[in-house]
Write a protein that holds these residues in place. Structure first.
Motif, PDB file in Angstrom:
ATOM      1  N   LYS A   1      -5.991  -2.369   3.307  1.00 29.04           N
ATOM      2  CA  LYS A   1      -4.662  -2.253   3.902  1.00 29.04           C
ATOM      3  C   LYS A   1      -3.600  -3.000   3.086  1.00 29.04           C
ATOM      4  N   ILE A   2      -4.035  -3.839   2.123  1.00 25.20           N
ATOM      5  CA  ILE A   2      -3.100  -4.560   1.273  1.00 25.20           C
ATOM      6  C   ILE A   2      -3.008  -3.918  -0.112  1.00 25.20           C
ATOM      7  N   ILE A   3      -4.144  -3.663  -0.765  1.00 24.46           N
ATOM      8  CA  ILE A   3      -4.111  -3.080  -2.112  1.00 24.46           C
ATOM      9  C   ILE A   3      -4.001  -1.557  -2.055  1.00 24.46           C
ATOM     10  N   GLY A   4      -4.200  -0.972  -0.881  1.00 22.11           N
ATOM     11  CA  GLY A   4      -4.086   0.478  -0.729  1.00 22.11           C
ATOM     12  C   GLY A   4      -5.458   1.134  -0.718  1.00 22.11           C
ATOM     13  N   ASN A   5      -5.630   2.134   0.135  1.00 29.53           N
ATOM     14  CA  ASN A   5      -6.914   2.825   0.253  1.00 29.53           C
ATOM     15  C   ASN A   5      -7.301   3.536  -1.040  1.00 29.53           C
ATOM     16  N   ARG A   6      -6.305   4.079  -1.750  1.00 32.53           N
ATOM     17  CA  ARG A   6      -6.602   4.804  -2.982  1.00 32.53           C
ATOM     18  C   ARG A   6      -7.217   3.884  -4.031  1.00 32.53           C
ATOM     19  N   LEU A   7      -6.611   2.718  -4.211  1.00 34.07           N
ATOM     20  CA  LEU A   7      -7.106   1.775  -5.204  1.00 34.07           C
ATOM     21  C   LEU A   7      -8.438   1.186  -4.762  1.00 34.07           C
ATOM     22  N   TYR A   8      -8.584   0.895  -3.477  1.00 35.00           N
ATOM     23  CA  TYR A   8      -9.852   0.365  -2.983  1.00 35.00           C
ATOM     24  C   TYR A   8     -10.976   1.377  -3.208  1.00 35.00           C
ATOM     25  N   THR A   9     -10.700   2.658  -2.928  1.00 32.40           N
ATOM     26  CA  THR A   9     -11.706   3.705  -3.131  1.00 32.40           C
ATOM     27  C   THR A   9     -12.095   3.796  -4.597  1.00 32.40           C
ATOM     28  N   TRP A  10     -11.108   3.676  -5.517  1.00 37.42           N
ATOM     29  CA  TRP A  10     -11.403   3.710  -6.958  1.00 37.42           C
ATOM     30  C   TRP A  10     -12.305   2.541  -7.341  1.00 37.42           C
TER      31      TRP A  10
END
Length: 294
Positions: free
Chosen positions: A151-160
């Protein structure tokens, strides 16, 4: 009342020698739990020594098991198997302050450490802020993602990150975060910085392209922009001397620069790859290279 404390106080001692306004309480905490109040951390299975006055207090934590949850940052709770350190609070005229010293924490067999502070105005129309620093040493690559809040770094970046860091050992990792804790219309964006120092890791940086293996790499994430510096590794049976992979915040263009040394023949498989065909068509289908390269 909002904290809804549960658990036990034992060995309670109250000093009233200076009057009620200067009362001083000391007690042991046993399996205490508290709920979040306006974004403050939740905790359960808390053990330690409580000191309490009219204007503040502290807890010297000594827990074999401690569960903490920062609801404004993480979707999950952090189940520590060991916790030591001090948390203090002050009740000021216009706000409450909560802050910790250096906390020593055990998490999934990893050595973790951290500190946090909260500045929370009593006026609900004023923003409060959480400052959080966490680090770890000696972890598997995927375990290090416990420090990376989607929720802080973004779901897209976390998924990557979750897909790319397939294996390997994390020598150390750290997270620094400044985040608003109240949902107000003019809330600023969180400021965050994450780094992961990985050894002998596999890095699947882009689907369809050759995976990097046995790589020593530093992953750096700052406010949605990430960069991976690869110090050494292997790719397509070639030695990887250096790599630089980056993606700017808000961009969909992944930049990849790799310096290889070894057999050029191994690189021929790239010319027939579907991912390259999608960019240049069949222009390279008849290409063949051989020999050594650097």
């Amino acid at each position: 009342k909002a904290l809804d404390p549960k658990g036990f106080l034992t060995n309670v001692s109250v000093d009233l020698s200076q009057g009620f306004d200067h009362a001083y309480l000391v007690s042991d905490l046993e399996n205490v739990s508290i709920e979040s109040w306006n974004g403050t951390p939740m905790a359960s299975q808390l053990n330690g020594l409580l000191r309490l006055t009219k204007r503040g207090g502290s807890v010297d934590i000594a827990s074999d098991r401690l569960v903490m949850h920062f609801p404004s940052v993480y979707d999950w709770a952090l189940p520590f198997n060991e916790a030591k350190g001090r948390v203090e609070w002050r009740l000021n005229k216009h706000s409450a302050e909560v802050f910790s010293s250096h906390l020593s924490l055990g998490l999934n067999g990893m050595q973790t450490y951290g500190s946090f502070s909260l500045d929370l105005p009593y006026d609900r129309q004023q923003q409060g802020f959480l400052n959080l620093s966490m680090g770890l040493k000696g972890a598997q690559a995927r375990d290090a993602l416990l420090l990376a809040p989607p929720k802080i770094i973004g779901n897209r970046l976390y998924t990557w990150l979750a897909r790319s860091l397939e294996a390997g050992y994390v020598k150390e990792a750290g997270l620094t975060l400044v985040s608003p804790i109240r949902r107000l219309e003019d809330s600023p964006k969180p400021l965050t910085e994450l780094y992961i120092v990985a050894e002998d890791t596999s890095l699947d940086y882009q689907m369809g392209w050759p995976e990097l293996s046995h790589a020593d790499a530093v992953v750096h994430v700052r406010e949605g922009t990430f960069r991976v510096l690869v110090l050494e590794g292997e790719v397509i049976n070639n030695d990887l001397l250096y790599g630089d992979i980056s993606l700017e915040s808000g961009s969909s263009n992944l930049s990849v620069n790799l310096a290889l040394e070894g057999s050029a023949f191994e690189l021929n498989q790239l010319f027939a790859s579907d991912v390259l065909k999608s960019s240049v068509g069949d222009a390279l289908k008849d290409w063949q290279i051989a020999g050594q390269h650097q």
